[in-house]
Design a protein around this motif. Sequence first.
Motif, short mmCIF file in Angstrom:
data_model
loop_
_atom_site.label_atom_id
_atom_site.label_comp_id
_atom_site.label_asym_id
_atom_site.label_seq_id
_atom_site.Cartn_x
_atom_site.Cartn_y
_atom_site.Cartn_z
N PRO A 6 0.82 -1.21 0.00
CA PRO A 6 0.00 0.00 0.00
C PRO A 6 0.85 1.26 0.00
N LEU A 52 -2.64 -0.03 -4.11
CA LEU A 52 -1.72 -1.16 -3.98
C LEU A 52 -0.72 -1.08 -5.12
N THR A 70 -3.14 -3.84 6.01
CA THR A 70 -2.13 -4.51 5.19
C THR A 70 -0.72 -4.15 5.64
#
Length: 94
Positions: A6, A52, A70
């Motif tokens: 990310p 992403l 994440t």
Amino acid sequence: MCLAIPGRVVEVFDDDNQLARVDVAGVRRTVNVALLEDSDTRSVALEGQWVLIHVGFALARIDEQEALDTLELLNQMGAEYDQELQELRAGAEG
């Protein structure tokens, strides 16, 4: 292992080539945003958004909570994430 990491879009600086500057764990990288699902990749629409990133391409937009979750998971993974970050820092643009 290859990971999509990310990052938060800081700015889109080249609309014609769909290039953005993205912050990934404190490292700013140039990322191509042409692969994003929608066509609204122009300047202001992406700034502040989470994406992403894999091998210099933004693959998808994600919400902030998913990005933070994440990043936490990657931090827990340890070595693989550290290697990805080291590679990012080695190629950092400053």
